[in-house]
Design a protein around this motif. Structure first.
Motif, PDB file in Angstrom:
ATOM      1  N   UNK A  20       0.847  -1.190   0.000  1.00  0.00           N
ATOM      2  CA  UNK A  20       0.000   0.000   0.000  1.00  0.00           C
ATOM      3  C   UNK A  20       0.883   1.241   0.000  1.00  0.00           C
ATOM      4  N   UNK A  21       0.596   2.161  -0.912  1.00  0.00           N
ATOM      5  CA  UNK A  21       1.350   3.406  -1.022  1.00  0.00           C
ATOM      6  C   UNK A  21       0.416   4.567  -0.725  1.00  0.00           C
ATOM      7  N   UNK A  22       0.795   5.367   0.264  1.00  0.00           N
ATOM      8  CA  UNK A  22      -0.007   6.520   0.664  1.00  0.00           C
ATOM      9  C   UNK A  22       0.783   7.792   0.404  1.00  0.00           C
ATOM     10  N   UNK A  23       0.159   8.738  -0.292  1.00  0.00           N
ATOM     11  CA  UNK A  23       0.762  10.060  -0.474  1.00  0.00           C
ATOM     12  C   UNK A  23      -0.233  11.091   0.042  1.00  0.00           C
ATOM     13  N   UNK A  24       0.289  12.118   0.702  1.00  0.00           N
ATOM     14  CA  UNK A  24      -0.588  13.097   1.335  1.00  0.00           C
ATOM     15  C   UNK A  24       0.127  14.436   1.426  1.00  0.00           C
ATOM     16  N   UNK A  25      -0.589  15.528   1.292  1.00  0.00           N
ATOM     17  CA  UNK A  25       0.034  16.846   1.469  1.00  0.00           C
ATOM     18  C   UNK A  25       0.424  17.106   2.925  1.00  0.00           C
ATOM     19  N   UNK A  26      -0.129  16.307   3.850  1.00  0.00           N
ATOM     20  CA  UNK A  26       0.218  16.391   5.269  1.00  0.00           C
ATOM     21  C   UNK A  26       0.829  15.063   5.706  1.00  0.00           C
ATOM     22  N   UNK A  27       1.226  14.990   6.965  1.00  0.00           N
ATOM     23  CA  UNK A  27       1.806  13.747   7.462  1.00  0.00           C
ATOM     24  C   UNK A  27       0.848  12.589   7.227  1.00  0.00           C
ATOM     25  N   UNK A  28       1.329  11.410   6.818  1.00  0.00           N
ATOM     26  CA  UNK A  28       2.730  10.981   6.761  1.00  0.00           C
ATOM     27  C   UNK A  28       3.456  11.340   5.459  1.00  0.00           C
ATOM     28  N   UNK A  34       3.590 -11.348  10.166  1.00  0.00           N
ATOM     29  CA  UNK A  34       4.046 -10.804  11.440  1.00  0.00           C
ATOM     30  C   UNK A  34       3.274  -9.561  11.840  1.00  0.00           C
ATOM     31  N   UNK A  35       2.279  -9.179  11.041  1.00  0.00           N
ATOM     32  CA  UNK A  35       1.490  -7.986  11.329  1.00  0.00           C
ATOM     33  C   UNK A  35       1.678  -6.932  10.257  1.00  0.00           C
ATOM     34  N   UNK A  36       1.209  -5.742  10.548  1.00  0.00           N
ATOM     35  CA  UNK A  36       1.311  -4.639   9.601  1.00  0.00           C
ATOM     36  C   UNK A  36       2.608  -3.870   9.818  1.00  0.00           C
ATOM     37  N   UNK A  37       3.229  -3.456   8.733  1.00  0.00           N
ATOM     38  CA  UNK A  37       4.454  -2.661   8.841  1.00  0.00           C
ATOM     39  C   UNK A  37       4.321  -1.415   7.977  1.00  0.00           C
ATOM     40  N   UNK A  38       4.855  -0.289   8.480  1.00  0.00           N
ATOM     41  CA  UNK A  38       4.754   0.980   7.779  1.00  0.00           C
ATOM     42  C   UNK A  38       6.114   1.664   7.789  1.00  0.00           C
ATOM     43  N   UNK A  39       6.453   2.299   6.689  1.00  0.00           N
ATOM     44  CA  UNK A  39       7.629   3.145   6.599  1.00  0.00           C
ATOM     45  C   UNK A  39       7.172   4.514   6.119  1.00  0.00           C
ATOM     46  N   UNK A  40       7.440   5.558   6.926  1.00  0.00           N
ATOM     47  CA  UNK A  40       7.013   6.914   6.598  1.00  0.00           C
ATOM     48  C   UNK A  40       8.217   7.768   6.214  1.00  0.00           C
ATOM     49  N   UNK A  41       8.034   8.627   5.207  1.00  0.00           N
ATOM     50  CA  UNK A  41       9.095   9.518   4.761  1.00  0.00           C
ATOM     51  C   UNK A  41       8.536  10.932   4.643  1.00  0.00           C
ATOM     52  N   UNK A  42       9.135  11.913   5.310  1.00  0.00           N
ATOM     53  CA  UNK A  42       8.679  13.298   5.151  1.00  0.00           C
ATOM     54  C   UNK A  42       9.039  13.811   3.767  1.00  0.00           C
ATOM     55  N   UNK A  43       8.375  14.868   3.355  1.00  0.00           N
ATOM     56  CA  UNK A  43       8.601  15.369   1.999  1.00  0.00           C
ATOM     57  C   UNK A  43       9.987  15.981   1.822  1.00  0.00           C
ATOM     58  N   UNK A  44      10.667  16.323   2.921  1.00  0.00           N
ATOM     59  CA  UNK A  44      12.021  16.856   2.829  1.00  0.00           C
ATOM     60  C   UNK A  44      13.073  15.780   3.115  1.00  0.00           C
ATOM     61  N   UNK A  45      12.670  14.509   3.052  1.00  0.00           N
ATOM     62  CA  UNK A  45      13.594  13.396   3.265  1.00  0.00           C
ATOM     63  C   UNK A  45      14.635  13.346   2.149  1.00  0.00           C
ATOM     64  N   UNK A  46      15.793  12.788   2.478  1.00  0.00           N
ATOM     65  CA  UNK A  46      16.839  12.614   1.470  1.00  0.00           C
ATOM     66  C   UNK A  46      16.386  11.682   0.355  1.00  0.00           C
ATOM     67  N   UNK A  47      15.403  10.830   0.651  1.00  0.00           N
ATOM     68  CA  UNK A  47      14.872   9.908  -0.344  1.00  0.00           C
ATOM     69  C   UNK A  47      14.071  10.630  -1.423  1.00  0.00           C
ATOM     70  N   UNK A  48      13.466  11.758  -1.054  1.00  0.00           N
ATOM     71  CA  UNK A  48      12.523  12.455  -1.932  1.00  0.00           C
ATOM     72  C   UNK A  48      13.241  13.548  -2.725  1.00  0.00           C
ATOM     73  N   UNK A  49      13.244  13.405  -4.039  1.00  0.00           N
ATOM     74  CA  UNK A  49      13.838  14.404  -4.929  1.00  0.00           C
ATOM     75  C   UNK A  49      12.844  15.530  -5.217  1.00  0.00           C
TER      76      UNK A  49
END
Length: 272
Positions: free
Chosen positions: A178-186, A196-211
């Motif tokens: 599942x991919x979630x994009x939002x103008x606010x968090x997350x 093993x359950x649900x897992x989530x990885x959150x990245x802020x819009x100013x993350x080094x990952x985000x160009x």
């Protein structure tokens, strides 16, 4: 490249498609990026070649090789289409090995005579020429995704190295990413639902990952067959873009300003 001088104009006339490269690895790299099914459909026009792989009308991957990428590109018809065994094609392209001698390139000429004829590959390295003939098949109808760029609300450009690390940390025992994009968090979230359950990885819009981050509306999409998709994505190099409407797109390589692109598309995004 000797292969480019072996044919005269009369011999060209028997082929409806001829394409040559001085380095076969340029083609092999982009095809490996979409190799998640055994067969692929090839479409050739004056603009270049598109190779399409589909899985159960759910996921579609496209590789685009522009005509200018080839040192030689001749097409006698408005369009040429055929289906081919992608696994065998990749094996043939690496017939001289995947790690060539430094300074030595494997040259390629592809020739296709038309419906019912095999795809012929002439590969040359160090003066040794190998000829491969791959049987072609009746092309299957592929899904046509007509996504208009004016309708795109959200678009994100990501660094693929960081995305590979993210995929490797997620629990892939489930069947859905599942991919979630939002103008606010997350902002940008990757989620899986495994044993093993649900897992989530959150990245802020100013993350080094985000160009680049352009998001006007919260949107949640689910990619099915995540094991197959992510296994292939983990192999992809260089830049990656995510558009929730149409899917994911990678710029795989660049040659003299011309780009080879692989594109993954979700046929039916599942809203959360």
């Amino acid at each position: 490249m000797p292969l480019l001088t072996q044919y005269n104009e009369e011999e060209y006339e028997q082929y409806c498609l001829v394409a040559s490269l001085d380095n076969v690895r340029n083609l092999s790299t982009v095809l490996k990026a979409i190799h998640f099914r055994e067969h692929a459909t090839c479409f050739a026009t004056k603009n270049g070649i598109k190779v399409t792989v589909e899985n159960a009308k759910c996921v579609q991957a496209n590789a685009f090789i522009q005509a200018d990428v080839f040192q030689e590109f001749v097409i006698q018809e408005e369009s040429v289409t055929f289906r081919i065994n992608l696994t065998i094609l990749l094996d043939c392209l690496s017939i001289f090995g995947s790690s060539p001698t430094p300074g030595t390139l494997t040259a390629l000429r592809m020739c296709y005579q038309g419906y019912g004829h095999p795809l012929m590959l002439f590969l040359e390295e160090g003066g040794v020429v190998t000829v491969c003939k791959i049987t072609t098949q009746e092309p299957e109808e592929t899904l046509d995704f007509d996504f208009c760029s004016t309708n795109v609300m959200n678009k994100i450009i990501l660094q693929s190295e960081g995305l590979r690390e993210a995929f490797s940390e997620l629990d892939m025992t489930g069947d859905v990413l599942q991919i979630t994009v939002s103008p606010d968090k997350p902002y940008f979230r990757l989620s899986t639902f495994g044993n093993a359950g649900n897992s989530h990885l959150d990245y802020p819009k100013d993350s080094d990952l985000v160009e680049a981050f352009h998001c006007d509306k919260t949107q949640v999409n689910r990619i099915l067959d995540v094991k197959c998709s992510c296994k292939t994505w983990l192999q992809l190099p260089e830049g990656v873009g995510y558009d929730p409407l149409s899917g994911l797109e990678w710029t795989l390589s660049e040659r003299d300003g011309e780009q080879e692109v692989a594109q993954w598309v979700n046929a039916v995004p599942v809203q959360a």
